[in-house]
Scaffold this motif. Structure first.
Motif, mmCIF file in Angstrom:
data_model
loop_
_atom_site.group_PDB
_atom_site.id
_atom_site.type_symbol
_atom_site.label_atom_id
_atom_site.label_comp_id
_atom_site.label_asym_id
_atom_site.label_seq_id
_atom_site.Cartn_x
_atom_site.Cartn_y
_atom_site.Cartn_z
ATOM 1 N N SER A 126 1.244 -1.430 -0.317
ATOM 2 C CA SER A 126 -0.324 0.170 -0.148
ATOM 3 C C SER A 126 1.026 0.756 0.131
ATOM 4 C CB SER A 126 -1.129 0.449 1.639
ATOM 5 O OG SER A 126 -1.829 1.171 1.359
ATOM 6 N N PRO B 299 0.302 4.612 -0.123
ATOM 7 C CA PRO B 299 -0.011 5.746 0.267
ATOM 8 C C PRO B 299 -0.141 5.306 2.547
ATOM 9 C CG PRO B 299 -2.202 5.130 -0.110
ATOM 10 C CD PRO B 299 -0.639 4.164 -0.599
ATOM 11 N N TYR B 300 0.092 4.140 3.388
ATOM 12 C CA TYR B 300 0.504 3.830 3.945
ATOM 13 C C TYR B 300 2.170 4.316 3.784
ATOM 14 C CZ TYR B 300 1.347 -0.307 7.453
ATOM 15 O OH TYR B 300 2.427 -0.611 8.744
ATOM 16 N N GLN C 37 3.321 6.701 4.366
ATOM 17 C CA GLN C 37 3.195 7.632 6.275
ATOM 18 C C GLN C 37 3.949 7.719 7.100
ATOM 19 O OE1 GLN C 37 -1.345 7.024 8.082
ATOM 20 N NE2 GLN C 37 -1.840 6.632 5.711
ATOM 21 N N LEU C 38 4.846 5.842 6.966
ATOM 22 C CA LEU C 38 5.899 5.033 7.731
ATOM 23 C C LEU C 38 7.064 6.195 7.206
ATOM 24 C CD1 LEU C 38 5.250 1.328 7.642
ATOM 25 C CD2 LEU C 38 3.639 2.819 8.952
ATOM 26 N N ARG D 161 7.471 9.260 6.110
ATOM 27 C CA ARG D 161 7.257 10.597 6.609
ATOM 28 C C ARG D 161 7.990 10.657 8.096
ATOM 29 N NH1 ARG D 161 1.666 12.442 7.410
ATOM 30 N NH2 ARG D 161 1.579 10.944 8.696
ATOM 31 N N ARG D 162 7.663 9.460 8.414
ATOM 32 C CA ARG D 162 9.133 9.599 10.204
ATOM 33 C C ARG D 162 10.235 9.830 10.139
ATOM 34 N NH1 ARG D 162 5.869 4.223 12.306
ATOM 35 N NH2 ARG D 162 4.026 4.566 12.300
ATOM 36 N N ALA E 124 -2.216 12.984 7.595
ATOM 37 C CA ALA E 124 -2.746 12.584 6.969
ATOM 38 C C ALA E 124 -4.078 12.103 7.364
ATOM 39 C CB ALA E 124 -2.407 10.720 7.103
ATOM 40 N N SER F 88 -4.401 1.632 4.554
ATOM 41 C CA SER F 88 -3.933 3.470 4.630
ATOM 42 C C SER F 88 -4.826 4.632 5.499
ATOM 43 C CB SER F 88 -3.647 4.157 3.125
ATOM 44 O OG SER F 88 -3.057 5.622 3.183
ATOM 45 N N TRP F 89 -5.516 4.396 4.466
ATOM 46 C CA TRP F 89 -7.242 5.228 5.730
ATOM 47 C C TRP F 89 -7.141 4.808 7.437
ATOM 48 C CZ3 TRP F 89 -11.759 3.689 7.619
ATOM 49 C CH2 TRP F 89 -12.411 3.248 7.691
ATOM 50 N N ASN G 179 -4.982 2.993 8.587
ATOM 51 C CA ASN G 179 -3.425 3.407 9.861
ATOM 52 C C ASN G 179 -3.203 5.788 9.868
ATOM 53 O OD1 ASN G 179 -0.461 2.571 10.556
ATOM 54 N ND2 ASN G 179 -0.341 4.515 8.941
ATOM 55 N N ALA G 180 -4.439 5.891 9.299
ATOM 56 C CA ALA G 180 -4.392 7.073 9.651
ATOM 57 C C ALA G 180 -5.050 8.149 10.288
ATOM 58 C CB ALA G 180 -4.815 8.429 7.945
ATOM 59 N N PRO H 79 -0.827 7.196 14.262
ATOM 60 C CA PRO H 79 0.578 7.111 14.530
ATOM 61 C C PRO H 79 1.848 6.521 13.047
ATOM 62 C CG PRO H 79 -1.276 5.980 13.523
ATOM 63 C CD PRO H 79 -1.410 7.963 14.187
ATOM 64 N N ALA H 80 1.897 7.894 12.647
ATOM 65 C CA ALA H 80 2.405 8.121 11.893
ATOM 66 C C ALA H 80 2.805 9.785 11.316
ATOM 67 C CB ALA H 80 1.598 7.426 10.237
#
Lengths: 308, 251
Positions: free
Chosen positions: A124, A126-127, A130-131, A133-134, B51, B104-105, B107-108, B250-251
Motif C-alpha cells: 500500500s 499511501p500506507y 505515512q511510514l 514521513r517519520r 494524514a 492506509s486510511w 492507519n491514518a 501513528p504516523a
C-alpha cells in the motif's frame, strides 16, 4: 552456508552468486524450477526452528545457514507446472515446498534478504508514505478519492498531478490530462490515488545494511521505468554522491521498515527538498548496477556472509 | 464519535456494539465493510505531516477521521462484490487496490483503534502457525509439538492447520490491552497469555487451546479477530477502557 532461492539465470541472484564465489563463500542454490529435487522439514524448539534442507540428494542443516537471499517467483507460474492440475501431486508438492521454505525463512535466525512481513508495507503506497514521513523525507501531496470535484480541486491547487495504483499491482505512473476527465464516471467504483507532480531529478538509492549506493536518473518520462514508451528513449543512469544526512535517512528508513536490502526512490526538488516516493523491498538492482557500475551485488554478498 | 467496523455477518462485533451502547459509549455507529466499499464519497489525504480521511456513506452518515474518539476494527477484507461482472483480472486488481486503500486510511486514524491495521491483516497481523508457535514458546505457554515438512499434505493458505485437528474442541482466551478474558482460564496461564499478546504486538488477540491430559491446556493457534462472545463482561470492560484511551497520531 548461504542459501540462494530463485532461478539461477535471473540477473539479481546470478550476480550475488558470482560475488559469493569471488569471496570463496559456501552457498547452496535452491533452483525453484527444480523443486522436485528439493525437500525441507523443520520443527520448533525453545522458540527457534531446527531441521534440514535437501537439494539434489545433499542434506544441509538449517541451523548452519547464516544468510538467505530470496528472489522466488510465484510458483503457480513456473513452467514446470504448466498443465498440472491444482490437486495433482506435482502441484501440491511444489506448493508445500514453497510454503514450508517461506515459513522457515520468516522465523529463522539467519540474515534474510528480505523477510516477507517487512516487505508488506510496499503493498500500500499511501500506507508506506505515512511510514516514510517519520524518517525526515517529504512525500508528495496525495489524494485518494472517488470524487471528481475533489480531483479537479486538487489539480487546481497543484497545477500538474499524476495518478497511479494504490497497491503494488499495475503500478505505472501517468500524468493526469484533460482527456482523463472523460473517465471520471469510472472513478465512482474505486477510489483512485492522485499526487502532486514533483519537479526535479530522480535518484534511486540502494541500501544494503549500512551501505548506500545512489544512482541519478536522467529522463523526461513521468515514470522512468517506462522511459522508452513515455519519452522515446531509455533513462540514463549515473552513480552520484548524496548528502550524508540523506544517506543516513535512507539507512534509517530501510532499517525502520525492517529491510536489509531496499531500493528507495527519491526526487531532489529544485528548492532542495528531498521527496521519497517509495521503498522497494525486492529491488531489481541489476539494471542499475549494469548501467552505473556500482558494486551492489558485492554489498549484498558481504551482508549475507556477515562481512557488512 | 466511536465506530465499530465489521462485516455485516460478524455476530460477535454486533454483540460488542450493543454492549458498548448499553455502557453509554455515545455517539456510537456500526459501519459494515459493504457500506464502506460503496461509500458515496471518499477523501483520504496525505499532505505535509498530516494524514486525514473523510467518508460519506450511501445512507448519508459522514465521519471524519480526526473527529473520531475510538474504533473497534474488525475489518477482514474489502468487499468487491459490486465488481463481480468485471473480468477476473480486474476484480483481483480492485481487491488489491481497496485493501491497500483501507490499510492506509485506517492507519491514518489518530484515535485509539483496536486493532490497528497491518499489511498482514486489516484488523491486525495474521501469522503462520510456525510464527505463533515461536511466540507462544517464548511466552512460556504449553505448546503442542510443531513439525513442518514439504511432504505434508497441509495447505495453510487454505486454512488447513498442523496443530489443530479438525473437529477437536477448543477453548479460547482473549487478551485486550493486557487484560485476559475467557472462560475458566487457569491462573497459571494468564501471565503467559498476556506476554504472548505483547510479543505479538496485537492489542486484541484470541488464543486457542485444546484440552490435554488431566485438564491441561495446550496452545494450538491465535488470531487477531477472535469470536468476542467468549470474552464475557471482562472483555467489554477492557474494550471500553482501551477505546477511551487517547493516543498520538501513528504516523
Amino acid at each position: 552456508m548461504i542459501l540462494l532461492c530463485g532461478i539461477p539465470s535471473e540477473p539479481p541472484i546470478a550476480m550475488v552468486a558470482k560475488a559469493l564465489e569471488e569471496r570463496g563463500a559456501r552457498y547452496v542454490f535452491f533452483n525453484q524450477r527444480q523443486f522436485a529435487n528439493a525437500a525441507i522439514s523443520f520443527e520448533i524448539l525453545n522458540g527457534s526452528p531446527t531441521g534440514s534442507l535437501q537439494i539434489d540428494g545433499v542434506s544441509y542443516r538449517l541451523e548452519d545457514i547464516v544468510g538467505v537471499y530470496t528472489r522466488l517467483m510465484d510458483y503457480r507460474r513456473l513452467p514446470e507446472l504448466d498443465g498440472a492440475p491444482e490437486g495433482s501431486d506435482l502441484y501440491r508438492y511444489c506448493a508445500a515446498l514453497n510454503d514450508v521454505l517461506a515459513r522457515w525463512s520468516e522465523i529463522c535466525a539467519a540474515r534474510v534478504v528480505n523477510r516477507m512481513a517487512p516487505m508488506g508495507s510496499n503493498s500500500s503506497k499511501p500506507y508506506q508514505a505515512q511510514l516514510i514521513r517519520r524518517y525526515g523525507f517529504y512525500v508528495p501531496a496525495t489524494l485518494i478519492t472517488n470524487s471528481p470535484e475533489a480531483v479537479l480541486a486538487f489539480r487546481e491547487r497543484h497545477k500538474r498531478i499524476i495518478y497511479k495504483s494504490i497497491s503494488g499491482v499495475r503500478s505505472i505512473v501517468q500524468t493526469f490530462e484533460d482527456a482523463d476527465i472523460a473517465r471520471f464516471p469510472a472513478l465512482r467504483w474505486c477510489p483512485t490515488q492522485f499526487q502532486q507532480y514533483v519537479e526535479g531529478y530522480d535518484v534511486r538509492v540502494h541500501v544494503v545494511g549500512e551501505k548506500v549506493f545512489a544512482t541519478k536518473i536522467n529522463s523526461t518520462a513521468t515514470d522512468y521505468r517506462y522511459a522508452r514508451t513515455q519519452a522515446g528513449e531509455a533513462a540514463e543512469l549515473t552513480a552520484m554522491e548524496i548528502p550524508d544526512n540523506v544517506a543516513q535517512g535512507c539507512i534509517n528508513l530501510a532499517a525502520g521498515l525492517g529491510l536489509a536490502f531496499a531500493g528507495i526512490d527519491l526526487k531532489f526538488a529544485p528548492e532542495g527538498e528531498v521527496y521519497c516516493f517509495e521503498v522497494n523491498p525486492s529491488p531489481g538492482y541489476s539494471y542499475f548496477e549494469a548501467n552505473s557500475g556500482q558494486p551492489i551485488a558485492q554489498a549484498v554478498a558481504d551482508y549475507l556472509i556477515g562481512a557488512a | 464519535m466511536w465506530l465499530v467496523l465489521c462485516d455485516a455477518n460478524d455476530a460477535s462485533a454486533t454483540l460488542v456494539f450493543q454492549a458498548l451502547r448499553v455502557r453509554g459509549i455515545a455517539p456510537l455507529e456500526l459501519i459494515t465493510a459493504d457500506a464502506l466499499a460503496l461509500a458515496e464519497e471518499w477523501e483520504h489525504r496525505i499532505e505535509g505531516d498530516a494524514a486525514s480521511v473523510r467518508v460519506r456513506l450511501g445512507d448519508g452518515r459522514t465521519f471524519e477521521g480526526g473527529a473520531l474518539r475510538g474504533v473497534l476494527n474488525r475489518l477482514f477484507t474489502a468487499p468487491t462484490w459490486h465488481w463481480r461482472a468485471a473480468a477476473k483480472a480486474d476484480q483481483e486488481y480492485v481487491q488489491q487496490e481497496l485493501i491497500a486503500f483501507f490499510l492506509s486510511w485506517l492507519n491514518a486514524l489518530p484515535c485509539p483503534v483496536i486493532n490497528r491495521p497491518t499489511p498482514q491483516g486489516l484488523c491486525g497481523r495474521w501469522r503462520s502457525e510456525a510464527e505463533w508457535v515461536c511466540l507462544a514458546q517464548r511466552a512460556g505457554l504449553p505448546v503442542a509439538p510443531y513439525r513442518a515438512s514439504s511432504f505434508d499434505r497441509i495447505d495453510e493458505m487454505r486454512g488447513e492447520k498442523r496443530l489443530l485437528v479438525p473437529g477437536a474442541s477448543t477453548r479460547s482466551v482473549i487478551v485486550v490491552n493486557g487484560t485476559v478474558a475467557g472462560t475458566s482460564v487457569p491462573d497459571e496461564l494468564k501471565g503467559a497469555c498476556a506476554a504472548f499478546a505483547k510479543e505479538a504486538e496485537t492489542e486484541l488477540i484470541g488464543l486457542d487451546f485444546i484440552d490435554g491430559a488431566a485438564g491441561s491446556w495446550t496452545f494450538v493457534g491465535a488470531n487477531p479477530m477472535p469470536d468476542l462472545r467468549w470474552g464475557g463482561p471482562a472483555l467489554i470492560d477492557a474494550v471500553v477502557e482501551a477505546l477511551a484511551m487517547r493516543e498520538q497520531v501513528p504516523a
